[in-house]
Design a protein around this motif. Sequence first.
Motif, PDB file in Angstrom:
ATOM      1  N   ARG A   1       0.846  -1.192   0.000  1.00  0.00           N
ATOM      2  CA  ARG A   1       0.000   0.000   0.000  1.00  0.00           C
ATOM      3  C   ARG A   1       0.882   1.244   0.000  1.00  0.00           C
ATOM      4  NH1 ARG A   1      -5.338   0.511   1.372  1.00  0.00           N
ATOM      5  NH2 ARG A   1      -5.416  -1.549   2.333  1.00  0.00           N
ATOM      6  N   ALA A   2       0.552   2.216  -0.830  1.00  0.00           N
ATOM      7  CA  ALA A   2       1.316   3.462  -0.889  1.00  0.00           C
ATOM      8  C   ALA A   2       0.920   4.344   0.296  1.00  0.00           C
ATOM      9  CB  ALA A   2       1.050   4.185  -2.205  1.00  0.00           C
ATOM     10  N   MET A   3       1.830   4.456   1.271  1.00  0.00           N
ATOM     11  CA  MET A   3       1.549   5.242   2.466  1.00  0.00           C
ATOM     12  C   MET A   3       1.975   6.696   2.305  1.00  0.00           C
ATOM     13  SD  MET A   3       0.030   3.001   4.223  1.00  0.00           S
ATOM     14  CE  MET A   3      -0.164   3.852   5.790  1.00  0.00           C
ATOM     15  N   THR A   4       2.986   6.946   1.463  1.00  0.00           N
ATOM     16  CA  THR A   4       3.370   8.306   1.091  1.00  0.00           C
ATOM     17  C   THR A   4       3.701   8.291  -0.397  1.00  0.00           C
ATOM     18  OG1 THR A   4       5.749   8.048   1.512  1.00  0.00           O
ATOM     19  CG2 THR A   4       4.366   8.743   3.377  1.00  0.00           C
ATOM     20  N   VAL A   5       3.420   9.383  -1.073  1.00  0.00           N
ATOM     21  CA  VAL A   5       3.799   9.568  -2.472  1.00  0.00           C
ATOM     22  C   VAL A   5       4.288  11.000  -2.626  1.00  0.00           C
ATOM     23  CG1 VAL A   5       3.075   9.546  -4.881  1.00  0.00           C
ATOM     24  CG2 VAL A   5       2.082   7.901  -3.283  1.00  0.00           C
ATOM     25  N   ARG A   6       5.514  11.148  -3.143  1.00  0.00           N
ATOM     26  CA  ARG A   6       6.088  12.480  -3.355  1.00  0.00           C
ATOM     27  C   ARG A   6       6.432  12.619  -4.836  1.00  0.00           C
ATOM     28  NH1 ARG A   6      11.163  12.490  -0.124  1.00  0.00           N
ATOM     29  NH2 ARG A   6      10.926  10.222  -0.188  1.00  0.00           N
ATOM     30  N   ASN A   7       5.663  13.420  -5.544  1.00  0.00           N
ATOM     31  CA  ASN A   7       5.928  13.695  -6.953  1.00  0.00           C
ATOM     32  C   ASN A   7       6.796  14.939  -7.057  1.00  0.00           C
ATOM     33  OD1 ASN A   7       4.324  11.701  -8.543  1.00  0.00           O
ATOM     34  ND2 ASN A   7       2.646  12.537  -7.304  1.00  0.00           N
ATOM     35  N   MET A   8       7.917  14.812  -7.748  1.00  0.00           N
ATOM     36  CA  MET A   8       8.893  15.900  -7.832  1.00  0.00           C
ATOM     37  C   MET A   8       9.254  16.187  -9.288  1.00  0.00           C
ATOM     38  SD  MET A   8      11.141  14.303  -4.711  1.00  0.00           S
ATOM     39  CE  MET A   8      12.417  15.554  -4.706  1.00  0.00           C
ATOM     40  N   GLY A   9       8.235  16.185 -10.138  1.00  0.00           N
ATOM     41  CA  GLY A   9       8.472  16.457 -11.547  1.00  0.00           C
ATOM     42  C   GLY A   9       8.876  15.217 -12.296  1.00  0.00           C
ATOM     43  N   LYS A  10      10.183  15.077 -12.524  1.00  0.00           N
ATOM     44  CA  LYS A  10      10.683  13.950 -13.307  1.00  0.00           C
ATOM     45  C   LYS A  10      11.025  12.732 -12.456  1.00  0.00           C
ATOM     46  CE  LYS A  10      12.465  16.789 -17.073  1.00  0.00           C
ATOM     47  NZ  LYS A  10      13.659  17.102 -17.919  1.00  0.00           N
TER      48      LYS A  10
ATOM     49  N   ALA B   1       9.810  10.543  -8.614  1.00  0.00           N
ATOM     50  CA  ALA B   1       8.827  10.417  -7.535  1.00  0.00           C
ATOM     51  C   ALA B   1       9.290   9.337  -6.573  1.00  0.00           C
ATOM     52  CB  ALA B   1       7.445  10.076  -8.091  1.00  0.00           C
ATOM     53  N   PHE B   2       8.902   9.487  -5.335  1.00  0.00           N
ATOM     54  CA  PHE B   2       9.180   8.493  -4.305  1.00  0.00           C
ATOM     55  C   PHE B   2       7.863   8.044  -3.684  1.00  0.00           C
ATOM     56  CE2 PHE B   2      13.130  10.877  -4.514  1.00  0.00           C
ATOM     57  CZ  PHE B   2      14.119   9.913  -4.335  1.00  0.00           C
TER      58      PHE B   2
ATOM     59  N   THR C   1       6.466   5.430  -0.344  1.00  0.00           N
ATOM     60  CA  THR C   1       6.706   4.472   0.737  1.00  0.00           C
ATOM     61  C   THR C   1       5.621   3.420   0.677  1.00  0.00           C
ATOM     62  OG1 THR C   1       7.678   6.180   2.142  1.00  0.00           O
ATOM     63  CG2 THR C   1       6.959   4.150   3.221  1.00  0.00           C
ATOM     64  N   MET C   2       6.030   2.167   0.481  1.00  0.00           N
ATOM     65  CA  MET C   2       5.084   1.057   0.379  1.00  0.00           C
ATOM     66  C   MET C   2       5.034   0.304   1.698  1.00  0.00           C
ATOM     67  SD  MET C   2       6.391  -0.287  -3.349  1.00  0.00           S
ATOM     68  CE  MET C   2       5.275  -1.702  -3.350  1.00  0.00           C
ATOM     69  N   GLN C   3       3.855  -0.229   2.007  1.00  0.00           N
ATOM     70  CA  GLN C   3       3.669  -0.977   3.254  1.00  0.00           C
ATOM     71  C   GLN C   3       2.893  -2.251   2.977  1.00  0.00           C
ATOM     72  OE1 GLN C   3       2.446   0.987   7.100  1.00  0.00           O
ATOM     73  NE2 GLN C   3       0.516  -0.080   6.682  1.00  0.00           N
ATOM     74  N   ASP C   4       3.442  -3.393   3.444  1.00  0.00           N
ATOM     75  CA  ASP C   4       2.675  -4.635   3.448  1.00  0.00           C
ATOM     76  C   ASP C   4       2.592  -5.132   4.878  1.00  0.00           C
ATOM     77  OD1 ASP C   4       5.131  -5.810   4.035  1.00  0.00           O
ATOM     78  OD2 ASP C   4       5.249  -7.003   2.190  1.00  0.00           O
ATOM     79  N   GLN C   5       2.136  -6.337   5.064  1.00  0.00           N
ATOM     80  CA  GLN C   5       1.977  -6.858   6.425  1.00  0.00           C
ATOM     81  C   GLN C   5       3.283  -6.898   7.186  1.00  0.00           C
ATOM     82  OE1 GLN C   5      -0.415 -10.481   7.015  1.00  0.00           O
ATOM     83  NE2 GLN C   5       1.211 -11.283   8.275  1.00  0.00           N
ATOM     84  N   SER C   6       4.386  -7.090   6.468  1.00  0.00           N
ATOM     85  CA  SER C   6       5.674  -7.299   7.133  1.00  0.00           C
ATOM     86  C   SER C   6       6.385  -6.015   7.499  1.00  0.00           C
ATOM     87  CB  SER C   6       6.583  -8.140   6.229  1.00  0.00           C
ATOM     88  OG  SER C   6       6.975  -7.398   5.084  1.00  0.00           O
ATOM     89  N   GLY C   7       6.199  -4.942   6.724  1.00  0.00           N
ATOM     90  CA  GLY C   7       6.949  -3.723   6.985  1.00  0.00           C
ATOM     91  C   GLY C   7       6.825  -2.730   5.848  1.00  0.00           C
ATOM     92  N   GLN C   8       7.838  -1.874   5.701  1.00  0.00           N
ATOM     93  CA  GLN C   8       7.810  -0.820   4.699  1.00  0.00           C
ATOM     94  C   GLN C   8       9.088  -0.824   3.870  1.00  0.00           C
ATOM     95  OE1 GLN C   8       6.984   2.983   6.574  1.00  0.00           O
ATOM     96  NE2 GLN C   8       4.793   2.532   6.695  1.00  0.00           N
ATOM     97  N   LEU C   9       8.992  -0.229   2.681  1.00  0.00           N
ATOM     98  CA  LEU C   9      10.133  -0.109   1.780  1.00  0.00           C
ATOM     99  C   LEU C   9       9.855   1.049   0.825  1.00  0.00           C
ATOM    100  CD1 LEU C   9      12.849  -1.479   0.872  1.00  0.00           C
ATOM    101  CD2 LEU C   9      11.486  -2.721  -0.819  1.00  0.00           C
ATOM    102  N   GLN C  10      10.920   1.770   0.474  1.00  0.00           N
ATOM    103  CA  GLN C  10      10.766   2.905  -0.437  1.00  0.00           C
ATOM    104  C   GLN C  10      10.914   2.460  -1.885  1.00  0.00           C
ATOM    105  OE1 GLN C  10      12.092   7.201   0.246  1.00  0.00           O
ATOM    106  NE2 GLN C  10      13.849   6.356  -0.867  1.00  0.00           N
ATOM    107  N   ALA C  11      10.149   3.120  -2.766  1.00  0.00           N
ATOM    108  CA  ALA C  11      10.252   2.904  -4.205  1.00  0.00           C
ATOM    109  C   ALA C  11      10.576   4.233  -4.881  1.00  0.00           C
ATOM    110  CB  ALA C  11       8.953   2.327  -4.759  1.00  0.00           C
ATOM    111  N   PHE C  12      11.429   4.181  -5.907  1.00  0.00           N
ATOM    112  CA  PHE C  12      11.872   5.373  -6.633  1.00  0.00           C
ATOM    113  C   PHE C  12      11.469   5.240  -8.097  1.00  0.00           C
ATOM    114  CE2 PHE C  12      15.365   7.227  -9.280  1.00  0.00           C
ATOM    115  CZ  PHE C  12      15.129   8.565  -9.001  1.00  0.00           C
ATOM    116  N   PHE C  13      10.793   6.256  -8.619  1.00  0.00           N
ATOM    117  CA  PHE C  13      10.309   6.270  -9.992  1.00  0.00           C
ATOM    118  C   PHE C  13      11.017   7.401 -10.744  1.00  0.00           C
ATOM    119  CE2 PHE C  13       7.079   4.926  -7.028  1.00  0.00           C
ATOM    120  CZ  PHE C  13       6.489   3.810  -7.601  1.00  0.00           C
ATOM    121  N   GLN C  14      11.532   7.103 -11.933  1.00  0.00           N
ATOM    122  CA  GLN C  14      12.250   8.102 -12.718  1.00  0.00           C
ATOM    123  C   GLN C  14      11.683   8.122 -14.133  1.00  0.00           C
ATOM    124  OE1 GLN C  14      16.481   7.681 -12.487  1.00  0.00           O
ATOM    125  NE2 GLN C  14      16.895   9.600 -13.581  1.00  0.00           N
ATOM    126  N   LYS C  15      11.303   9.301 -14.595  1.00  0.00           N
ATOM    127  CA  LYS C  15      10.618   9.446 -15.884  1.00  0.00           C
ATOM    128  C   LYS C  15      11.450   8.899 -17.035  1.00  0.00           C
ATOM    129  CE  LYS C  15       8.114  12.798 -18.703  1.00  0.00           C
ATOM    130  NZ  LYS C  15       7.603  14.195 -18.795  1.00  0.00           N
TER     131      LYS C  15
END
Length: 498
Positions: free
Chosen positions: A64-73, A75-76, A78-92
Amino acid sequence: MPNSSLDEQRNQRLKNLTSLEERGFEAYPYAYKVTHTLQAVQDAYGHAQAGDRMDDVTVRVAGRAMTVRNMGKVAFATMQDQSGQLQAFFQKDQLDGYNAIKKIDLGDWIEVEGPLFVTKTGELTVDVQAFRPLVKSLRPLPDKVHGLTDKEQRYRQRHVDLIVNPEVREAFALRSRMITMIREAFNAAGFLEVETPVLQAVPGGAEARPFLTHHNALDHEFHLRISLELYLKRLIVGGFEAVYEIGRNFRNEGISLKHNPEYTMLEAYWAGRDYIDMLEFTEQTYASIVRELKGGTVIEWQGQTLDFTPPWPRVDWTGALKEASGMDVDPLDEDALRAWVASAHAQADEDGVPWSQLPLNQLYDKLYDRYVEPNIVGPVFVMDHPLAISPLAKVHRSRPGLVERFEPVAVGMELGNAFSELNDPIEQRRRFEAQAALREAGDDEAHRVDEGFLDALEYGMPPTAGLGLGIDRFAMLLADVPSIRDVILFPLLKPDVD
């Protein structure tokens, strides 16, 4: 009343869902497959240093996306499942369909795939090469500032409580591990796990007011069980020598920090053993579970220290009552006890009956609840109760007027109950009939005469020790929470009807 802000947010999220569909994404996929849970990624690669890249490691994770930060080109999220959290990085520049990220809302489930790297701030991150939305959250999560803090709303919306309060998920995961360990302890000791009826024609095994229901096909009134006891004892009669059940009981009573009308009990019966055998097994089981789950046998509960290291102190029921109350009479001398109560306690119960005139079993309960149990930190075993409050236990072999019974007690809460079980059918009938007389006199919690159980006893039940343990209250102690509702996923609440 309509919530215009919620309606606006929901409508915007529906538009975002439509936009994702228009980009070629399936609105509600049927499944997803991951290579790791989010915590497994952290455990396996969390040792990497800031700036490290692991291009030879590709993971596919979902959450589940708990935070989403769009910064133009870029984005970050924070994903959450039953076990914990992990960050994802998206680049255009390296992600087809990058603009779809703008249509991801907080609370949406997404799946991402890519290699790992560690940011300059030291956060392990998926460098997303492919992603897809899994489900749109049409309702917004509680905001970070105010959250979901109202206790009743948390119970009513446990699904949201579990999303936004990780400590709540951990409490229920701890409860689940505790139950697994209880099963393992009883299985290892040779007990057989069984199931007995929830719908019962004659509710028995405890002094409690049952819930009543009607079975249409049989055109008969049944009760939801108040105890597991009497059917389990039938199994001992039938030849099983060690049985247990973990199941729901239902008691039509009040709601408090330590009472819920629907709750979980373990009951076990062990042929050839007495209450001391069961006591020793109980404290060893508790101690091993606490040690495994909490790292030692000493824990903190709401600022109080509880030491589960065996052996626990033994507290004599009548001795403790006499000492704590300051009474100068033998608690087993009914006439003297009533005279003392008339002098020391002029108050009446909730029905206006003076304490000194209550049936003896109710009087004992009032005095114990007033003087003894609330003052116990423990854990301790309260031992050897009066016969008047123990209609299913054997008389004490060396102390007249008492029975062979113990209760584990901690922080003013009864955690369980155990007997050397009464197996004399003639004496059991006499006690049931005495209880029936109390019912006729107005005590609607007194035991009924269960002819089916008495018939079973007449086939012969071997000497047996019995035990009941409250699962929910033990979980309260392990999770360090103040209310039984905090360890019951969906506690009973008055319907929220506008």
